[in-house]
Design a protein around this motif. Structure first.
Motif, PDB file in Angstrom:
ATOM      1  N   SER A 213       0.829  -1.210   0.000  1.00  0.00           N
ATOM      2  CA  SER A 213       0.000   0.000   0.000  1.00  0.00           C
ATOM      3  C   SER A 213       0.861   1.258   0.000  1.00  0.00           C
TER       4      SER A 213
ATOM      5  N   PRO B 257       0.792   3.679  -3.780  1.00  0.00           N
ATOM      6  CA  PRO B 257      -0.287   4.442  -3.129  1.00  0.00           C
ATOM      7  C   PRO B 257      -1.441   4.773  -4.076  1.00  0.00           C
ATOM      8  N   GLN B 258      -1.181   4.719  -5.402  1.00  0.00           N
ATOM      9  CA  GLN B 258      -2.258   5.002  -6.344  1.00  0.00           C
ATOM     10  C   GLN B 258      -3.310   3.901  -6.358  1.00  0.00           C
TER      11      GLN B 258
ATOM     12  N   ARG C 120      -5.502   2.347  -4.151  1.00  0.00           N
ATOM     13  CA  ARG C 120      -6.043   2.463  -2.800  1.00  0.00           C
ATOM     14  C   ARG C 120      -6.683   1.175  -2.295  1.00  0.00           C
ATOM     15  N   TRP C 121      -7.066   0.294  -3.205  1.00  0.00           N
ATOM     16  CA  TRP C 121      -7.735  -0.946  -2.802  1.00  0.00           C
ATOM     17  C   TRP C 121      -6.815  -1.872  -2.014  1.00  0.00           C
TER      18      TRP C 121
ATOM     19  N   GLU D 282      -4.817  -1.256   0.527  1.00  0.00           N
ATOM     20  CA  GLU D 282      -4.893  -1.085   1.976  1.00  0.00           C
ATOM     21  C   GLU D 282      -6.233  -1.546   2.553  1.00  0.00           C
TER      22      GLU D 282
END
Length: 756
Positions: free
Chosen positions: A637, A641-642, A644-645, A647
């Motif tokens: 994650s 970071p792009q 988001r799913w 995390e």
């Protein structure tokens, strides 16, 4: 820029340039800097950011209707809790019934002012129209009444399974203390679990939505229903339909087609059985099947549902089949799906053979001459998942929530206001910390007294009480964070059993007492905080909330104890499935699991079950698996970071749901999952407006419809011995009788075909 809010049910409009705060064409205009709305979209769509401080809350009507609601729900829910398919009458049902009663009291009671003698304190019998804040406090009373009393399991297994007497005064003290302990430290975590806008408690939004539907005046748009109209139509429809699975066609609660196609195949029944099997292609057409164990899926966020189904799928269709058909842990000797304990011959374990009846402790010589304790492979895997869930909860919260918790700690020192709801609640007097500490100081010595006194009936010394409480305090925050964000609550029941089983082996009641003090204190603390969050959303004075919860708990404890004691002393063979007549509902599924746990952890002990002397020692690897499993998810994650799913892959949830069996059945999971995916993934994505208006209202209506019908059928028909039509579909089950059969050819069980 300013944000303009219509009535709380309307959408948000944005105007520019900035203007001062005022009323504009019927809308309340609020400067953006003063709004700072909640960062959680579901909360923004559901919870109003307005407050009327002139509304009276803790009124005469609140006390009368609240005490009555708490009393009724305490009795009814405890009555149904001993039954095969427990019906939980939630506070939502009370929300509906109380509204017309409250309005009737407002219309008929005199506005007389009464003064309490020698105090100077006065109150009005009728302070004006029945309002939402009164309604919320009455519902908090009902919430307390709808909750179970875990310590009653100890009373039940002592009287029913171990055939030991327990003094009523000891039972009452045990119940009261275990319910109140967690309240004593709930105040420590208010800043993190109530004031934080990121701790949003999804289940509370169902009640918020219903309160608004019942109290806010809504103009019906042509061709559309108001939320209140929609609610009553959904409730009536569910009520009418529920008579089919409840009375006429109980088999519709578990449709297991694979068993029907191969009626004489043990393997087919094991794979397709929705109640005692792996539940492939099994589902139920009954809302009670959907919500009875897992609660309404409409109240769960989408990622929570998906992670839950992922855990259930991996357990039922990957791990358990591999373990069973490879005969791990001698699995083929026993049922694939059972919460019972077995001896090496495949029979139910006779615990009386390994207990010294004089000292009520473990007899090593008798154990050596009898048999080790064996579990179904599914039950054994459940314990492995419990190990993983516990440590995964700690590492997940540390990695994903550690920074925000640290910020919240600094915020509490700096006294930052947080979001709009926090700022509004600053207008009310908070509950002083010393109130919580006083509860703890009063209850702690009583807790030690119950264990050390009464002839040592509970077998637990004082240090066990103190250790259990310490565990509860440590784990309240991480478990609270998970509950507040996912609507699912991992428990400390297994780790508490494990710890005391090693430290104080051979004593079954000491084990379950330690578990109750450690586990229930956390449950009650989180339950208290969840109600505080509901009051936070509805802008209820915190001190009124505290008082209502305390009084409600006392009422709940007394009535649930009285109900349980009455049933335990009047229903013949209650909870004993081997002695009950066919079709009897008094099977006590929760108490049977509790009894099995007392044998596994208390009598035999973890050293002989999961240690070097046990059959299931390899399950300890799940502690390591759980500890490290959130790490790669957290790293990915941060690396991407792009996406988001990533995390949202919640390892504690996956483990927790993989270990929910066998108390929860496969048919419950798949029915729950289908409904949850449809509403909180498909409808939420493509029909966001409908979801915002109706989703939580629909959840409340379905729960209430099932509850009202169950009460009507029981008290009008079943209580009088009037049963439904006698036909194939009248059997409550999935018609997969061979699912409980072993497949080891050396084991012969009555009713099971021989295996070559």
């Amino acid at each position: 820029m300013i944000k303009v809010h219509a009535s709380p049910s309307h959408s948000l409009f944005v105007f520019s340039p900035p203007l001062p705060c005022h009323f504009f064409m019927g809308f309340v205009v609020v400067v953006a800097e003063d709004v700072n709305d909640c960062p959680i979209e579901e909360v923004r769509l559901t919870v109003p950011i307005t407050d009327d401080r002139t509304m009276p809350a803790l009124t005469f009507r609140t006390w009368v209707l609240g005490v009555l609601s708490c009393s009724i729900l305490s009795f009814v829910n405890q009555f149904f809790r001993f039954r095969q398919n427990p019906v939980s009458i939630g506070s939502i049902s009370v929300q509906l019934v109380i509204l017309p009663v409250g309005k009737l009291m407002a219309a008929t009671l005199p506005e007389k002012i009464l003064t309490v003698p020698m105090t100077g304190w006065s109150f009005s019998l009728n302070p004006g129209p029945f309002n939402m804040k009164e309604h919320v406090l009455i519902t908090i009373f009902a919430n307390v009444g709808s909750g179970g009393v875990y310590a009653l399991h100890i009373v039940t297994i002592l009287k029913v399974f171990y055939k030991k007497e327990i003094q009523p005064i000891l039972a009452v003290l045990l119940i009261l203390i275990t319910q109140m302990l967690g309240y004593g430290w709930a105040g420590l975590f208010r800043k993190y679990l109530v004031d934080s806008p990121y701790m949003w408690w999804p289940a509370s939004l169902v009640q918020v939505s219903l309160f608004r539907a019942l109290h806010e005046t809504e103009q019906r748009v042509k061709g559309r229903l108001t939320r209140l109209q929609f609610f009553f139509i959904a409730l009536g429809s569910c009520f009418a339909y529920s008579v089919i699975p409840t009375y006429f066609f109980p088999s519709i609660t578990a449709l297991s087609f694979i068993c029907w196609i191969w009626p004489k195949s043990i393997t087919a029944h094991q794979i397709g059985g929705g109640v005692q099997g792996l539940g492939l292609l099994s589902f139920g057409l009954d809302w009670n099947v959907v919500s009875s164990f897992l609660y309404s899926p409409l109240a769960f966020p989408a990622y929570s549902i998906i992670c839950s189904l992922m855990g259930a799928f991996l357990a039922l269709y990957v791990a358990v089949p591999i373990l069973y058909w490879s005969n791990a842990f001698e699995a083929k000797r026993f049922s694939i799906f059972s919460s019972g304990t077995f001896d090496e011959s495949g029979n139910r374990y006779n615990v009386t053979r390994i207990l010294d009846q004089k000292t009520f402790t473990f007899d090593q010589q008798a154990y050596d001459s009898y048999s080790k304790v064996y579990l179904s492979v599914n039950f054994a895997f459940t314990y492995g998942m419990s190990f993983a869930t516990l440590v995964a909860s700690l590492s997940h919260v540390a990695l994903f929530n550690g920074r925000s918790i640290w910020r919240q700690m600094k915020s509490s020192i700096q006294d930052n206001s947080g979001d709009v709801h926090n700022r509004i609640m600053k207008n009310y007097n908070s509950v002083p910390q010393w109130w919580f500490y006083t509860v703890f100081v009063v209850v702690l010595p009583l807790a030690i007294f119950t264990c050390e006194g009464f002839g040592g009936k509970l077998q637990l010394p004082y240090w066990g009480v103190l250790l259990a409480i310490a565990l509860g305090i440590v784990f309240t925050l991480p478990i609270g964070v998970i509950t507040a964000t996912t609507n699912q609550q991992p428990g400390l029941n297994v780790i508490t059993e494990l710890i005391v089983g090693y430290l104080y082996p051979g004593r079954p009641i000491a084990n379950v007492a330690f578990k109750t003090y450690g586990y229930v204190s956390v449950v009650q603390s989180i339950f208290f905080l969840q109600d505080l969050k509901l009051g936070h959303y509805m802008k209820i004075p915190p001190r009124s909330m505290f008082l209502v919860q305390m009084v409600g708990t006392l009422i709940n404890n007394m009535i649930t104890f009285g109900t349980a004691w009455w049933l335990l002393t009047t229903v013949d063979n209650i909870c004993d499935v081997t002695q009950l007549p066919k079709g009897s509902p008094w099977t006590c599924p929760g108490d049977n699991v509790f009894y099995s746990a007392s044998i596994i952890w208390g009598v035999v002990g973890p050293l002989r079950m999961f240690g070097k002397l046990g059959v299931y020692a390899k399950l300890n690897w799940f502690f390591l698996v759980g500890l490290i499993s959130p790490v790669p998810i957290w790293w990915l994650s941060r690396k991407f970071p792009q996406h988001r799913w990533i995390e949202l892959i919640h390892m504690p949830l996956i483990f927790y749901n993989a270990g929910s069996f066998p108390e929860v059945k496969a048919v419950n999971y798949w029915s729950w999952g289908i409904v949850g995916i449809f509403f909180n993934v498909y409808v939420y994505r493509w029909y966001r407006g409908w979801w915002a208006r109706h989703n939580y209202v629909l959840s409340a209506a379905l729960d209430a419809g099932v509850a009202f019908l169950a009460l009507l059928v029981y008290f009008s028909l079943q209580m009088n011995g009037i049963s439904g039509p006698d036909w194939w579909g009248a059997e409550e089950g999935d018609h997969c009788p061979l699912a409980t059969c072993p497949t080891d050819p050396r084991i012969m069980v009555d009713g099971c075909p021989a295996v070559s």
